[in-house]
Design an enzyme around this catalytic site. Structure first.
Site, PDB file in Angstrom:
ATOM      1  N   ASP A  91      43.114  19.334  58.997  1.00 15.16           N
ATOM      2  CA  ASP A  91      41.676  19.114  59.093  1.00 15.16           C
ATOM      3  C   ASP A  91      41.088  18.917  57.703  1.00 15.16           C
ATOM      4  OD1 ASP A  91      39.213  18.926  60.395  1.00 15.16           O
ATOM      5  OD2 ASP A  91      38.798  21.061  60.160  1.00 15.16           O
ATOM      6  N   ASN A 117      38.404  13.165  69.922  1.00 15.49           N
ATOM      7  CA  ASN A 117      38.289  12.158  68.872  1.00 15.49           C
ATOM      8  C   ASN A 117      38.138  10.763  69.473  1.00 15.49           C
ATOM      9  OD1 ASN A 117      40.810  13.791  66.821  1.00 15.49           O
ATOM     10  ND2 ASN A 117      38.598  14.086  66.820  1.00 15.49           N
TER      11      ASN A 117
END
EC number: 2.5.1.-
Length: 272
Positions: A53, A102
């Site tokens: 991330d 996403n």
């Protein structure tokens, strides 16, 4: 470090490092060696799951033209990360590369970059060492070019017997459980009441995307965030978690070594 430059170039990213920082300092190398010695006295996780991330934040902090540069830097870091894991003797690594959220929530331009970057990464991993690639996720919402790249990477690496690399693309933990239950229902010929009596955690696990694999011993997330983000919800029921402050592209080998050392020092009781 020099051997990693072609990988970065292949993925379309090469980080510029000031000459004064081109090589690790003596203190860094000494600390790295000490961590490796510490790890030799502890247990190394057989399966590491990684949530890389912070790519977008990294791109903004470095004032790059688009977040795509951050994603490419993160992809290059993933190849390094896999090499570090292989050096430690890890048997399975799962990389969380693209979630269902996403796919539905990112801008089209960013998704287009991500699809290309992940396809390049899949090809790169399938051509590196003796690694065996496996796609975990649902390909129904992915573009054809990315699906083809994943299928080719899996097929090319299938005969190998080295470290297994799971590429979690189009993945969602809750969707995975739903898909597993659907498979069970589709295969069952009796009544739903009869099936209810047969339904067990082992039966569900046998129909997950990761069927036949061990659950992750250690789940790592970079960037300081402390959440799973719908990643391996079923499989991580008994996993250990480790959260790094470093943004994904800034992760160093010592960060992984610290995580593995920390894992080895924990007492895993599994409810006992």
């Amino acid at each position: 470090m020099l051997r990693l430059c072609p990988i970065r170039f292949h993925l379309g990213y090469r980080k510029k490092v000031p000459k004064s920082r081109s090589w690790p300092s003596l203190a860094y190398r000494y600390y790295q060696r000490r961590l490796r010695k510490d790890i030799q006295r502890t247990q190394v996780p057989g399966h590491i799951a990684m949530i890389l991330d912070g790519n977008r934040r990294w791109a903004r902090l470095n004032e790059l033209a688009s977040v795509g540069h951050g994603h490419r830097a993160g992809a290059a870091k993933m190849v390094e990360f896999l090499q570090w894991c292989d050096d430690l003797g890890v048997k399975v690594v799962t990389l969380y590369l693209l979630s269902n959220d996403n796919v539905s929530g990112r801008a089209e331009s960013e998704l287009a970059d991500l699809f290309d970057i992940i396809a390049d990464l899949a090809r790169q991993v399938s051509q590196t060492k003796n690694w065996r690639v496996r796609h975990v996720g649902n390909a129904s919402e992915l573009p054809e070019a990315l699906c083809n790249a994943l299928v080719e990477a899996v097929g090319e690496s299938e005969p190998r017997d080295g470290m297994q690399v799971n590429l979690a693309v189009g993945y969602g933990g809750r969707s995975e459980v739903v898909d597993a239950v659907r498979e069970i229902l589709a295969a069952h010929e009796g009544s739903t009441k009869e099936l209810a009596g047969k339904l067990t955690p082992d039966l569900i696990a046998a129909n997950l995307y990761t069927k036949g694999q061990p659950d992750p011993d250690l789940v790592i997330r970079t960037s300081g965030e402390q959440r799973l983000s719908d990643f391996m919800l079923w499989q991580s029921a008994h996993s250990e978690f480790y959260f790094m402050d470093a943004l994904g592209p800034d992760m160093r080998e010592v960060d992984l070594l610290r995580a593995v050392r920390d894992f080895g020092l924990r007492s895993r009781r599994f409810g006992r």
